[in-house]
Design an enzyme around this catalytic site. Structure first.
Site, PDB file in Angstrom:
ATOM      1  CG  HIS A   1     106.986  26.670 -18.414  1.00  0.00           C
ATOM      2  ND1 HIS A   1     106.432  25.861 -17.453  1.00  0.00           N
ATOM      3  CD2 HIS A   1     106.558  27.937 -18.131  1.00  0.00           C
ATOM      4  CE1 HIS A   1     105.716  26.596 -16.629  1.00  0.00           C
ATOM      5  NE2 HIS A   1     105.771  27.853 -17.018  1.00  0.00           N
TER       6      HIS A   1
ATOM      7  CG  ASN B   1     102.318  27.614 -15.420  1.00  0.00           C
ATOM      8  OD1 ASN B   1     103.230  27.003 -14.865  1.00  0.00           O
ATOM      9  ND2 ASN B   1     102.468  28.827 -15.897  1.00  0.00           N
TER      10      ASN B   1
ATOM     11  CB  CYS C   1     108.157  28.758 -14.757  1.00  0.00           C
ATOM     12  SG  CYS C   1     106.670  29.366 -13.982  1.00  0.00           S
TER      13      CYS C   1
HETATM   14  O1  UT7 Z   1     104.648  30.247 -16.068  1.00  0.00           O
HETATM   15  C1  UT7 Z   1     104.977  31.589 -15.936  1.00  0.00           C
HETATM   16  C2  UT7 Z   1     104.727  32.317 -17.132  1.00  0.00           C
HETATM   17  N1  UT7 Z   1     103.352  32.655 -17.273  1.00  0.00           N
HETATM   18  C3  UT7 Z   1     102.858  32.694 -18.507  1.00  0.00           C
HETATM   19  O2  UT7 Z   1     103.535  32.356 -19.446  1.00  0.00           O
HETATM   20  C4  UT7 Z   1     101.488  33.252 -18.736  1.00  0.00           C
HETATM   21  C5  UT7 Z   1     101.525  34.056 -20.008  1.00  0.00           C
HETATM   22  N2  UT7 Z   1     100.259  34.715 -20.284  1.00  0.00           N
HETATM   23  C6  UT7 Z   1      99.217  34.016 -20.735  1.00  0.00           C
HETATM   24  O3  UT7 Z   1      99.228  32.811 -20.875  1.00  0.00           O
HETATM   25  C7  UT7 Z   1      98.000  34.812 -21.144  1.00  0.00           C
HETATM   26  O4  UT7 Z   1      98.336  36.160 -21.213  1.00  0.00           O
HETATM   27  C8  UT7 Z   1      96.780  34.626 -20.192  1.00  0.00           C
HETATM   28  C9  UT7 Z   1      96.193  33.243 -20.355  1.00  0.00           C
HETATM   29  C10 UT7 Z   1      97.199  34.852 -18.763  1.00  0.00           C
HETATM   30  C11 UT7 Z   1      95.707  35.642 -20.540  1.00  0.00           C
HETATM   31  O5  UT7 Z   1      95.313  35.472 -21.916  1.00  0.00           O
HETATM   32  P1  UT7 Z   1      95.271  36.710 -22.917  1.00  0.00           P
HETATM   33  O6  UT7 Z   1      94.683  36.236 -24.151  1.00  0.00           O
HETATM   34  O7  UT7 Z   1      96.656  37.277 -22.959  1.00  0.00           O
HETATM   35  O8  UT7 Z   1      94.280  37.684 -22.203  1.00  0.00           O
HETATM   36  P2  UT7 Z   1      94.551  39.169 -21.735  1.00  0.00           P
HETATM   37  O9  UT7 Z   1      95.431  39.196 -20.515  1.00  0.00           O
HETATM   38  O10 UT7 Z   1      94.976  39.975 -22.918  1.00  0.00           O
HETATM   39  O11 UT7 Z   1      93.104  39.591 -21.329  1.00  0.00           O
HETATM   40  C12 UT7 Z   1      92.046  39.639 -22.267  1.00  0.00           C
HETATM   41  C13 UT7 Z   1      90.757  39.725 -21.505  1.00  0.00           C
HETATM   42  C14 UT7 Z   1      90.788  40.728 -20.369  1.00  0.00           C
HETATM   43  O12 UT7 Z   1      89.540  41.366 -20.304  1.00  0.00           O
HETATM   44  P3  UT7 Z   1      89.363  42.852 -20.896  1.00  0.00           P
HETATM   45  O13 UT7 Z   1      90.327  43.714 -20.141  1.00  0.00           O
HETATM   46  O14 UT7 Z   1      89.707  42.747 -22.348  1.00  0.00           O
HETATM   47  O15 UT7 Z   1      87.928  43.143 -20.626  1.00  0.00           O
HETATM   48  C15 UT7 Z   1      90.972  39.876 -19.147  1.00  0.00           C
HETATM   49  O16 UT7 Z   1      90.454  40.479 -17.984  1.00  0.00           O
HETATM   50  O17 UT7 Z   1      90.496  38.455 -20.892  1.00  0.00           O
HETATM   51  C16 UT7 Z   1      90.180  38.677 -19.542  1.00  0.00           C
HETATM   52  N3  UT7 Z   1      90.498  37.473 -18.780  1.00  0.00           N
HETATM   53  C17 UT7 Z   1      89.622  36.478 -18.602  1.00  0.00           C
HETATM   54  N4  UT7 Z   1      88.382  36.271 -19.071  1.00  0.00           N
HETATM   55  C18 UT7 Z   1      87.761  35.140 -18.737  1.00  0.00           C
HETATM   56  C19 UT7 Z   1      91.637  37.189 -18.106  1.00  0.00           C
HETATM   57  N5  UT7 Z   1      91.510  35.999 -17.497  1.00  0.00           N
HETATM   58  C20 UT7 Z   1      90.272  35.534 -17.794  1.00  0.00           C
HETATM   59  C21 UT7 Z   1      89.571  34.379 -17.464  1.00  0.00           C
HETATM   60  N6  UT7 Z   1      88.328  34.210 -17.958  1.00  0.00           N
HETATM   61  N7  UT7 Z   1      90.104  33.417 -16.672  1.00  0.00           N
END
Ligand code: UT7
Length: 322
Positions: free
Chosen positions: A249, A279, A112
């Site tokens: 980004h 993204n 990215c």
């Molecule tokens: O471009 C390259 C760089 N990439 C990035 O910058 C991405 C950076 N990360 C993020 O933007 C965020 O971490 C995400 C959007 C990927 C995830 O959001 P989050 O608020 O950090 O969620 P999390 O990973 O802490 O997960 C919280 C919960 C989890 O469930 P449990 O374990 O608490 O039961 C995930 O499994 O949210 C769940 N989850 C979802 N739920 C519904 C993860 N993806 C989804 C989804 N829909 N699509």
């Protein structure tokens, strides 16, 4: 002054728009979760066009806006992790389609952050080796490597291309570019390659996919995004008030909001278009720059910072006078 200036920009996204609701039928997710946790409402996903097709359309628009012919271009750099082929590069496919002459043309992979790396390489090649007009592009078809059964990644990534023509100028342009990479964190975000063959000849039926530890990448991004802007300000002897716009980004709206708070920079001057594009990796920054110019948010003479982060983990930024 021996400066490198933006002469023109262009961008292109495939027609096919995919709204969050579509994912509700594919994985356990909701429109509400995607919007509140990422800021994404919809994204463009290619059905037929490959990375070089998106790059070609963006390049033609950038060349038109810079009033530049193919014969004038003496350098092509494409930042991509999703080329049409492992080789040749997207840069060569473009060189052929645009009918550019025998010039250096190559792809780079800094995920990215790729476009910021391309900016630095082009700027230095122009300043040190005398290249006059460079075409630099960030182009991706991430949907080729997205696992649409993985809710952690499939709602985030999308397809796009952004292009820029850079030229030599007596006017200020690219003021500084800073690049970073921390290889110890390479396991946090990966796009797998094909597996090695067990006995050199067996064909494995395994598709490469993107995998990510989103939480750790999020934490990392919220630290490095403001820190690289601070580094740039220090190197250019300026303050945050000297920036008219920050184009970061587009990985997550919450990362951009946090960076604005950390830098005490007005939120409305942090450019945001993740809502409609998701993204798009290396395409994200040049797509946003082109949109900002076309919409009048970024005007001639304004000073802006762009910054990106991604797999590697890599990060970097630039301060540019448009
Ligand atoms: O471009 C390259 C760089 N990439 C990035 O910058 C991405 C950076 N990360 C993020 O933007 C965020 O971490 C995400 C959007 C990927 C995830 O959001 P989050 O608020 O950090 O969620 P999390 O990973 O802490 O997960 C919280 C919960 C989890 O469930 P449990 O374990 O608490 O039961 C995930 O499994 O949210 C769940 N989850 C979802 N739920 C519904 C993860 N993806 C989804 C989804 N829909 N699509």
């Amino acid at each position: 002054m021996n400066a490198t200036k933006i002469l023109g920009t262009g961008s292109y996204v495939p027609d096919n728009i995919v709204h969050n609701k579509t994912f509700e039928k594919m994985v356990e997710t909701s429109d509400e979760w995607i919007q509140t946790r990422t800021g994404i409402k919809s994204r463009h996903i290619t059905l037929e066009e490959n990375t070089s097709d998106l790059a070609y359309e963006a390049a033609k628009k950038a060349m038109a806006s810079a009033k530049t012919n193919a014969s004038e271009i003496d350098l092509i750099i494409v930042a991509t992790v999703t080329g049409d082929y492992f080789f040749p590069g997207v840069a060569q496919l473009l060189q052929r389609r645009l009918k550019c002459r025998n010039i250096p043309a190559f792809d780079i992979n800094a995920a990215c952050t790729g476009f910021v790396y391309a900016l630095e390489i082009a700027d230095k090649m122009m300043k040190n080796d005398g290249y006059k007009k460079a075409l630099i592009i960030g182009a991706e078809t991430l949907s080729k490597f997205t696992d649409f059964e993985d809710r952690n990644t499939c709602v985030l990534f999308a397809d796009a291309a952004g292009a820029m023509i850079l030229g030599r100028s007596e006017q200020p342009g690219i003021e500084d570019v800073i690049l970073h990479s921390e290889g110890d964190l390479e396991g946090l975000l990966r796009m797998e390659s094909y597996p090695l063959k067990k006995d050199f000849k067996t064909i494995e039926n395994k598709r490469p996919f993107i995998s990510m530890n989103g939480r750790d990448v999020f934490r990392f991004a919220t630290t490095v995004l403001p820190s690289v802007i601070r580094e740039l300000l220090e190197k250019t002897h300026s303050t945050i008030e000297d920036l008219d716009l920050i184009i970061a980004h587009q990985a997550n709206k919450r990362i951009i909001d946090k960076a604005a708070r950390s830098l005490e920079f007005p939120r409305e001057r942090m450019y945001l278009n993740i809502e409609s594009f998701g993204n798009t990796s290396a395409a994200s920054v040049p797509l946003a720059i082109d949109e900002a110019i076309k919409s009048g948010r970024l005007k001639k003479g304004m000073r802006f910072a762009c910054a990106a982060f991604g797999a590697g983990l890599t990060w970097g930024g630039a301060i540019i006078q448009y």
